[in-house]
Design a protein around this motif. Sequence first.
Motif, PDB file in Angstrom:
ATOM      1  N   ALA A   1       0.829  -1.214   0.000  1.00 21.55           N
ATOM      2  CA  ALA A   1       0.000   0.000   0.000  1.00 21.55           C
ATOM      3  C   ALA A   1       0.861   1.261   0.000  1.00 21.55           C
ATOM      4  CB  ALA A   1      -0.929   0.003   1.211  1.00 21.55           C
ATOM      5  N   GLU A   2       0.281   2.317  -0.529  1.00 19.08           N
ATOM      6  CA  GLU A   2       0.911   3.634  -0.501  1.00 19.08           C
ATOM      7  C   GLU A   2       0.276   4.530   0.560  1.00 19.08           C
ATOM      8  OE1 GLU A   2       1.835   3.686  -5.267  1.00 19.08           O
ATOM      9  OE2 GLU A   2      -0.034   4.519  -4.524  1.00 19.08           O
ATOM     10  N   LEU A   3      -0.977   4.222   0.887  1.00 22.12           N
ATOM     11  CA  LEU A   3      -1.729   5.043   1.832  1.00 22.12           C
ATOM     12  C   LEU A   3      -2.585   4.158   2.716  1.00 22.12           C
ATOM     13  CD1 LEU A   3      -2.847   7.863   2.774  1.00 22.12           C
ATOM     14  CD2 LEU A   3      -4.584   7.614   0.979  1.00 22.12           C
ATOM     15  N   LEU A   4      -2.589   4.458   3.995  1.00 20.54           N
ATOM     16  CA  LEU A   4      -3.505   3.820   4.940  1.00 20.54           C
ATOM     17  C   LEU A   4      -4.297   4.930   5.618  1.00 20.54           C
ATOM     18  CD1 LEU A   4      -3.185   0.845   7.219  1.00 20.54           C
ATOM     19  CD2 LEU A   4      -3.780   3.015   8.295  1.00 20.54           C
ATOM     20  N   VAL A   5      -5.618   4.862   5.503  1.00 18.69           N
ATOM     21  CA  VAL A   5      -6.502   5.834   6.141  1.00 18.69           C
ATOM     22  C   VAL A   5      -7.067   5.155   7.381  1.00 18.69           C
ATOM     23  CG1 VAL A   5      -8.538   7.284   5.883  1.00 18.69           C
ATOM     24  CG2 VAL A   5      -7.060   6.847   3.908  1.00 18.69           C
ATOM     25  N   TRP A   6      -6.785   5.725   8.544  1.00 21.94           N
ATOM     26  CA  TRP A   6      -7.172   5.141   9.833  1.00 21.94           C
ATOM     27  C   TRP A   6      -8.389   5.859  10.374  1.00 21.94           C
ATOM     28  CZ3 TRP A   6      -4.020   6.193  14.856  1.00 21.94           C
ATOM     29  CH2 TRP A   6      -4.562   5.466  15.929  1.00 21.94           C
ATOM     30  N   LEU A   7      -9.498   5.139  10.499  1.00 20.25           N
ATOM     31  CA  LEU A   7     -10.710   5.671  11.115  1.00 20.25           C
ATOM     32  C   LEU A   7     -10.607   5.439  12.617  1.00 20.25           C
ATOM     33  CD1 LEU A   7     -13.321   4.325   8.542  1.00 20.25           C
ATOM     34  CD2 LEU A   7     -12.195   6.560   8.606  1.00 20.25           C
ATOM     35  N   ASP A   8     -10.146   6.437  13.326  1.00 17.44           N
ATOM     36  CA  ASP A   8      -9.917   6.341  14.777  1.00 17.44           C
ATOM     37  C   ASP A   8     -10.997   7.124  15.521  1.00 17.44           C
ATOM     38  OD1 ASP A   8      -8.703   5.774  17.207  1.00 17.44           O
ATOM     39  OD2 ASP A   8      -7.312   7.468  17.060  1.00 17.44           O
ATOM     40  N   PHE A   9     -12.216   6.610  15.433  1.00 15.46           N
ATOM     41  CA  PHE A   9     -13.374   7.285  16.011  1.00 15.46           C
ATOM     42  C   PHE A   9     -13.535   6.967  17.494  1.00 15.46           C
ATOM     43  CE2 PHE A   9     -15.767   6.901  11.692  1.00 15.46           C
ATOM     44  CZ  PHE A   9     -14.909   7.826  11.125  1.00 15.46           C
ATOM     45  N   PRO A  10     -14.285   7.821  18.221  1.00 14.91           N
ATOM     46  CA  PRO A  10     -14.644   7.480  19.593  1.00 14.91           C
ATOM     47  C   PRO A  10     -15.437   6.162  19.621  1.00 14.91           C
ATOM     48  CG  PRO A  10     -15.139   9.784  19.131  1.00 14.91           C
ATOM     49  CD  PRO A  10     -14.773   9.142  17.822  1.00 14.91           C
ATOM     50  N   VAL A  11     -15.289   5.421  20.697  1.00 16.62           N
ATOM     51  CA  VAL A  11     -15.938   4.110  20.829  1.00 16.62           C
ATOM     52  C   VAL A  11     -17.440   4.210  20.598  1.00 16.62           C
ATOM     53  CG1 VAL A  11     -16.455   2.236  22.447  1.00 16.62           C
ATOM     54  CG2 VAL A  11     -14.148   3.185  22.328  1.00 16.62           C
ATOM     55  N   GLN A  12     -18.091   5.241  21.127  1.00 21.63           N
ATOM     56  CA  GLN A  12     -19.546   5.328  20.987  1.00 21.63           C
ATOM     57  C   GLN A  12     -19.980   5.466  19.531  1.00 21.63           C
ATOM     58  OE1 GLN A  12     -17.686   7.495  22.735  1.00 21.63           O
ATOM     59  NE2 GLN A  12     -18.328   9.611  22.395  1.00 21.63           N
ATOM     60  N   VAL A  13     -19.158   6.092  18.704  1.00 19.27           N
ATOM     61  CA  VAL A  13     -19.494   6.235  17.282  1.00 19.27           C
ATOM     62  C   VAL A  13     -19.423   4.883  16.589  1.00 19.27           C
ATOM     63  CG1 VAL A  13     -18.796   7.266  15.080  1.00 19.27           C
ATOM     64  CG2 VAL A  13     -18.765   8.650  17.164  1.00 19.27           C
ATOM     65  N   SER A  14     -18.303   4.205  16.740  1.00 16.77           N
ATOM     66  CA  SER A  14     -18.137   2.908  16.074  1.00 16.77           C
ATOM     67  C   SER A  14     -19.122   1.866  16.594  1.00 16.77           C
ATOM     68  CB  SER A  14     -16.707   2.398  16.262  1.00 16.77           C
ATOM     69  OG  SER A  14     -15.802   3.248  15.606  1.00 16.77           O
ATOM     70  N   MET A  15     -19.308   1.811  17.900  1.00 16.32           N
ATOM     71  CA  MET A  15     -20.206   0.790  18.461  1.00 16.32           C
ATOM     72  C   MET A  15     -21.656   1.049  18.069  1.00 16.32           C
ATOM     73  SD  MET A  15     -18.513  -1.654  19.806  1.00 16.32           S
ATOM     74  CE  MET A  15     -19.933  -2.512  20.453  1.00 16.32           C
ATOM     75  N   SER A  16     -22.089   2.294  18.067  1.00 13.32           N
ATOM     76  CA  SER A  16     -23.475   2.561  17.679  1.00 13.32           C
ATOM     77  C   SER A  16     -23.684   2.223  16.203  1.00 13.32           C
ATOM     78  CB  SER A  16     -23.873   4.007  17.973  1.00 13.32           C
ATOM     79  OG  SER A  16     -23.132   4.919  17.201  1.00 13.32           O
ATOM     80  N   ARG A  17     -22.701   2.515  15.369  1.00 11.88           N
ATOM     81  CA  ARG A  17     -22.788   2.149  13.953  1.00 11.88           C
ATOM     82  C   ARG A  17     -22.827   0.629  13.793  1.00 11.88           C
ATOM     83  NH1 ARG A  17     -18.678   5.802  10.329  1.00 11.88           N
ATOM     84  NH2 ARG A  17     -19.917   7.708  10.328  1.00 11.88           N
TER      85      ARG A  17
ATOM     86  N   ARG B   1       6.941   3.645  10.353  1.00  9.27           N
ATOM     87  CA  ARG B   1       8.318   3.198  10.596  1.00  9.27           C
ATOM     88  C   ARG B   1       8.524   1.780  10.050  1.00  9.27           C
ATOM     89  NH1 ARG B   1       6.975   5.333  15.343  1.00  9.27           N
ATOM     90  NH2 ARG B   1       6.780   3.325  16.390  1.00  9.27           N
ATOM     91  N   GLU B   2       7.531   0.934  10.253  1.00 10.36           N
ATOM     92  CA  GLU B   2       7.632  -0.457   9.814  1.00 10.36           C
ATOM     93  C   GLU B   2       7.567  -0.598   8.293  1.00 10.36           C
ATOM     94  OE1 GLU B   2       5.442  -4.743  10.687  1.00 10.36           O
ATOM     95  OE2 GLU B   2       4.831  -2.977  11.826  1.00 10.36           O
ATOM     96  N   PHE B   3       6.767   0.257   7.658  1.00 13.14           N
ATOM     97  CA  PHE B   3       6.589   0.230   6.202  1.00 13.14           C
ATOM     98  C   PHE B   3       6.899   1.625   5.667  1.00 13.14           C
ATOM     99  CE2 PHE B   3       3.769  -2.944   8.056  1.00 13.14           C
ATOM    100  CZ  PHE B   3       4.164  -4.090   7.369  1.00 13.14           C
ATOM    101  N   PRO B   4       8.168   1.928   5.384  1.00 13.60           N
ATOM    102  CA  PRO B   4       8.588   3.286   5.027  1.00 13.60           C
ATOM    103  C   PRO B   4       7.855   3.929   3.854  1.00 13.60           C
ATOM    104  CG  PRO B   4      10.489   1.903   5.468  1.00 13.60           C
ATOM    105  CD  PRO B   4       9.298   1.000   5.452  1.00 13.60           C
ATOM    106  N   GLY B   5       7.337   3.170   2.917  1.00 13.99           N
ATOM    107  CA  GLY B   5       6.630   3.766   1.789  1.00 13.99           C
ATOM    108  C   GLY B   5       5.175   4.051   2.060  1.00 13.99           C
ATOM    109  N   LEU B   6       4.715   3.789   3.270  1.00 15.37           N
ATOM    110  CA  LEU B   6       3.299   3.928   3.621  1.00 15.37           C
ATOM    111  C   LEU B   6       3.030   5.270   4.293  1.00 15.37           C
ATOM    112  CD1 LEU B   6       0.541   2.424   3.735  1.00 15.37           C
ATOM    113  CD2 LEU B   6       1.218   1.619   6.003  1.00 15.37           C
ATOM    114  N   CYS B   7       2.102   6.019   3.739  1.00 13.71           N
ATOM    115  CA  CYS B   7       1.641   7.270   4.335  1.00 13.71           C
ATOM    116  C   CYS B   7       0.376   6.949   5.133  1.00 13.71           C
ATOM    117  CB  CYS B   7       1.335   8.268   3.222  1.00 13.71           C
ATOM    118  SG  CYS B   7       0.646   9.834   3.794  1.00 13.71           S
ATOM    119  N   VAL B   8       0.284   7.463   6.360  1.00 15.31           N
ATOM    120  CA  VAL B   8      -0.874   7.193   7.220  1.00 15.31           C
ATOM    121  C   VAL B   8      -1.623   8.497   7.487  1.00 15.31           C
ATOM    122  CG1 VAL B   8      -1.656   6.341   9.470  1.00 15.31           C
ATOM    123  CG2 VAL B   8       0.246   5.211   8.309  1.00 15.31           C
TER     124      VAL B   8
END
Length: 189
Positions: free
Chosen positions: A88-104, A158-165
Amino acid sequence: MLTAVDALPDRPRRVLVAGVSGAGKTTLARRIGVVLGVPHTEIDALFHGPGWQPRADFMADVEHLASAAAWATEWQYSAARPLLAERAELLVWLDFPVQVSMSRLVRRTVRRRLRQEELWNGNIEPAFWSFFTDPDHIVRWGWRTRHKLRSVVPGLEREFPGLCVVRLASPRDVETWVDNLQHSVASGW
């Protein structure tokens, strides 16, 4: 690690979306695929065979996906994660509050069960009472793993140098980021 308002260094062609159960990984990966003009592959469809059994060809299918020139998918399944992150070149991390993810997650699970929606290879959400009898029921799984990625994602660059997060901390961040991505693509990137 970038935020919703930071510009990406380059136009990505291989994109992962990470997040806990219910965060909206598949929805966002599909949207990214459309914006970037790359195919989206739902990784759950590669993993789950009939009767919720793991497919024997899962890792071969992941290797085939990862070797393609362009794709968008979800960053799931511990066996597949390193292979996908390496390509991968890009990883998009959905780091939402627990109440958002759990209610969804709860709303999605109830909707799918009530509508008897077929998910992958003939599977449907199990009966509601299985929440009490199955320790791996998706809602119980979601609760148990609700903080799992917070110890994993920050070290990926750091682990995957070509990966943008990119870390998106709310549904509003997602909309801002997708709007910026659309604008970058429309501008000829």
